[in-house]
Each structure stands twice: as structure tokens, then as C-alpha cells.
Design an enzyme around this catalytic site. Structure first.
Site, mmCIF file in Angstrom:
data_model
loop_
_atom_site.group_PDB
_atom_site.id
_atom_site.type_symbol
_atom_site.label_atom_id
_atom_site.label_comp_id
_atom_site.label_asym_id
_atom_site.label_seq_id
_atom_site.Cartn_x
_atom_site.Cartn_y
_atom_site.Cartn_z
ATOM 1 N N ASP A 147 -48.883 -11.648 65.269
ATOM 2 C CA ASP A 147 -48.273 -11.843 63.946
ATOM 3 C C ASP A 147 -49.135 -11.421 62.754
ATOM 4 O O ASP A 147 -49.170 -12.122 61.732
ATOM 5 C CB ASP A 147 -47.878 -13.318 63.771
ATOM 6 C CG ASP A 147 -46.809 -13.765 64.753
ATOM 7 O OD1 ASP A 147 -46.443 -12.991 65.643
ATOM 8 O OD2 ASP A 147 -46.345 -14.919 64.633
ATOM 9 N N GLU A 162 -43.341 -12.446 64.192
ATOM 10 C CA GLU A 162 -42.393 -13.556 64.080
ATOM 11 C C GLU A 162 -41.319 -13.168 63.067
ATOM 12 O O GLU A 162 -41.638 -12.672 61.983
ATOM 13 C CB GLU A 162 -43.112 -14.827 63.610
ATOM 14 C CG GLU A 162 -42.183 -16.038 63.476
ATOM 15 C CD GLU A 162 -42.886 -17.314 63.014
ATOM 16 O OE1 GLU A 162 -44.128 -17.359 63.028
ATOM 17 O OE2 GLU A 162 -42.170 -18.259 62.634
ATOM 18 N N LYS A 200 -40.325 -11.885 68.019
ATOM 19 C CA LYS A 200 -40.107 -13.236 68.554
ATOM 20 C C LYS A 200 -39.541 -14.155 67.481
ATOM 21 O O LYS A 200 -39.985 -14.104 66.322
ATOM 22 C CB LYS A 200 -41.425 -13.800 69.097
ATOM 23 C CG LYS A 200 -42.539 -13.948 68.044
ATOM 24 C CD LYS A 200 -43.858 -14.346 68.700
ATOM 25 C CE LYS A 200 -44.967 -14.534 67.699
ATOM 26 N NZ LYS A 200 -44.839 -15.705 66.835
ATOM 27 N N LYS A 214 -42.678 -19.610 67.537
ATOM 28 C CA LYS A 214 -44.117 -19.561 67.326
ATOM 29 C C LYS A 214 -44.788 -18.961 68.547
ATOM 30 O O LYS A 214 -45.708 -18.158 68.429
ATOM 31 C CB LYS A 214 -44.661 -20.964 67.044
ATOM 32 C CG LYS A 214 -43.988 -21.685 65.877
ATOM 33 C CD LYS A 214 -44.034 -20.891 64.605
ATOM 34 C CE LYS A 214 -43.490 -21.701 63.432
ATOM 35 N NZ LYS A 214 -43.292 -20.819 62.248
ATOM 36 N N VAL A 264 -52.949 -14.305 63.732
ATOM 37 C CA VAL A 264 -52.691 -15.465 62.874
ATOM 38 C C VAL A 264 -51.393 -16.162 63.272
ATOM 39 O O VAL A 264 -50.499 -15.532 63.831
ATOM 40 C CB VAL A 264 -52.617 -15.019 61.393
ATOM 41 C CG1 VAL A 264 -53.939 -14.443 60.944
ATOM 42 C CG2 VAL A 264 -51.489 -14.057 61.113
ATOM 43 N N THR A 265 -51.305 -17.452 62.920
ATOM 44 C CA THR A 265 -52.405 -18.282 62.490
ATOM 45 C C THR A 265 -52.951 -19.063 63.676
ATOM 46 O O THR A 265 -52.215 -19.367 64.611
ATOM 47 C CB THR A 265 -51.985 -19.302 61.404
ATOM 48 O OG1 THR A 265 -51.009 -20.208 61.965
ATOM 49 C CG2 THR A 265 -51.378 -18.603 60.210
ATOM 50 N N CYS A 302 -49.088 -19.865 65.670
ATOM 51 C CA CYS A 302 -48.593 -18.916 66.673
ATOM 52 C C CYS A 302 -49.650 -18.472 67.675
ATOM 53 O O CYS A 302 -49.347 -18.213 68.837
ATOM 54 C CB CYS A 302 -47.954 -17.723 65.973
ATOM 55 S SG CYS A 302 -46.485 -18.210 65.048
#
Ligand code: TIU
Length: 231
Positions: free
Chosen positions: A27, A76, A140, A143, A168-169, A173
Site C-alpha cells: 500500500d 487498498e 485489495k 487491510k 505502510v502502515t 495493513c
């Protein structure tokens, strides 16, 4: 196995074969790293830590590319109609009564497009870490990167058994994905300098929980020793 490499890690050295290992970059999206993205709106805290993680993550990415380690990127986000976004997520990651900081929700228009919506500028990966042709991108809704995605199938298709995880983070995730991967039998190693989050206090305990008790969820390594063994 002569192809096995070993890097110093907690709770003990992490051994992996590069041909059965993937780098999972979690992410590293504009929405989580740049000003006025979803992350800044949500967390309300500074972006210094996540921004500082871009350069070490780039080093890790470049080194893994040179070592022919498979690279997987995750993002995400949700479909424009939000049909893949649970109402619980919309409600809790939203402006709450009395919440003066978190004024925008998933799907609302921000300065980089609709927040966490696929296809928007903010949803995509930061310029420095853009995927190369042949690298896998996993979109996705959750998370964790295994929920409602093809990640498991794509890892299996490449006979991947070991995952080097960054991104991150840390508290959200990164940790959720590492824990999901551990339950599925992958040997995971998180890279300390190449992960960051929105709450400084969370990073150390999150990483400690991974390697606690002889590796409850996996391993944690520092970046430089890993770069050295891959060079
Ligand atoms: N990528 C990721 O961690 N998504 C988040 O929502 N992070 C939070 O810290 N909430």
C-alpha cells in the site's frame, strides 16, 4: 541448499531461497503517503514517518529486482460504487460525531481524486515505487492482502514460500497481511526501516509482536544486512 541465503533477524536468522521468495510492498499509495490523502485525513498525524520510509523501500525494491526476487505490490481501495466496501468500514473510517479531524470518508472527493477508489490518482502507488512490467499488483478491499484477492493463487503459481514484507502502515495493513500470510504457511520477514505508520508509539510493539516468543508470526530484519546478502 546452495541457493539458500541467511540474514540476521529477530528472533533468529532468516533463511530463504530467492527463487522461492517474493517481496511484498504494501500500500505505498499516494492516498497513504502524500498530503491531503486518505491517510492524513484519517490519522490526523504527521506524514513524516511514512514519507521517510519511501527511500529505504526504494532501496529494498531495487535490490530485490536486481536479485530476481518476485515483486508484488498491493493497493487498498474500492470499486467506484463501493459495492466491495463493508458498511462497517465506511462507518468507522468516516467522520464521527465529535470527530473534528476525520472529515472525509472512503469515496469522498479529495484533492487527489475520490479517496481510496480504484483508478483515482491518489489510489495509485507513489512515483518513486511504481511497479515495473511483470510485477504483480494486488488490489485489495481489506487491510490484509489475502482477503478477496488472488494473492494466494499468484504466490502458489510461482512456488513462493517466503515473503519479505514492507510498506505502510506498520500497525494496519503491513501487520494484518503478515499475520494472514503466516496463517497460510508463508515464512515472513518484515523489514524495519521499510515500514512506517501514523502513530509512532505503535511501530515498536507491532514489530516486537511479530518476532516475540520464537517468532509468533515471523521474523523482523534490518534493511542493510538484507541488502548486503542480496548484493
Ligand atoms: N495501508 C493501510 O495501512 N491502510 C490504512 O487504512 N492504514 C491505517 O493506518 N489506517
Amino acid at each position: 541448499d546452495p541457493a539458500m541465503l541467511t540474514v540476521d533477524a529477530k528472533p533468529y536468522p532468516y533463511a530463504f531461497s530467492p527463487s522461492h521468495t517474493a517481496l511484498l510492498v504494501i500500500d505505498m499509495q499516494r492516498d497513504f503517503i502524500l498530503p491531503n490523502g486518505f491517510g492524513e485525513i484519517e490519522a490526523g498525524n504527521g506524514l513524516e514517518a511514512v514519507q521517510a520510509s519511501v527511500a529505504p523501500t526504494k532501496k529494498l525494491l531495487d535490490t530485490c529486482r536486481q536479485a530476481n526476487i518476485a515483486v508484488f505490490h498491493t493497493r487498498e481501495g474500492h470499486k467506484p460504487d463501493l459495492s466491495d466496501c463493508p458498511s462497517s468500514k465506511i462507518i468507522r473510517q468516516n467522520a464521527q460525531p465529535g470527530n473534528t479531524k476525520h472529515l472525509k470518508a472512503i469515496g469522498d472527493m479529495g484533492e487527489m481524486g475520490r479517496l481510496l477508489i480504484r483508478g483515482e490518482y491518489g489510489h495509485d502507488i507513489v512515483d518513486e515505487l511504481q511497479p515495473l512490467p511483470g510485477e504483480v499488483i494486488i488490489d485489495k478491499p481489506g487491510k490484509g492482502a489475502f482477503w478477496q484477492t488472488t494473492l494466494m493463487d499468484k504466490l502458489k503459481a510461482r512456488a513462493i514460500t517466503h515473503l519479505i514484507i514492507c510498506g505502510v502502515t506498520t500497525e494496519c495493513c503491513f501487520a494484518t497481511t503478515l499475520r494472514e500470510a503466516n496463517d497460510r504457511g508463508f515464512e515472513c520477514c518484515g523489514i524495519e526501516e521499510a515500514t512506517a505508520g501514523y502513530k509512532e508509539d505503535f511501530k515498536c510493539p507491532t514489530l516486537d509482536m511479530i518476532h516475540w516468543s520464537q517468532g509468533l508470526f515471523g521474523f523482523v530484519a534490518s534493511l542493510q544486512p538484507l541488502l548486503d546478502v542480496l548484493a
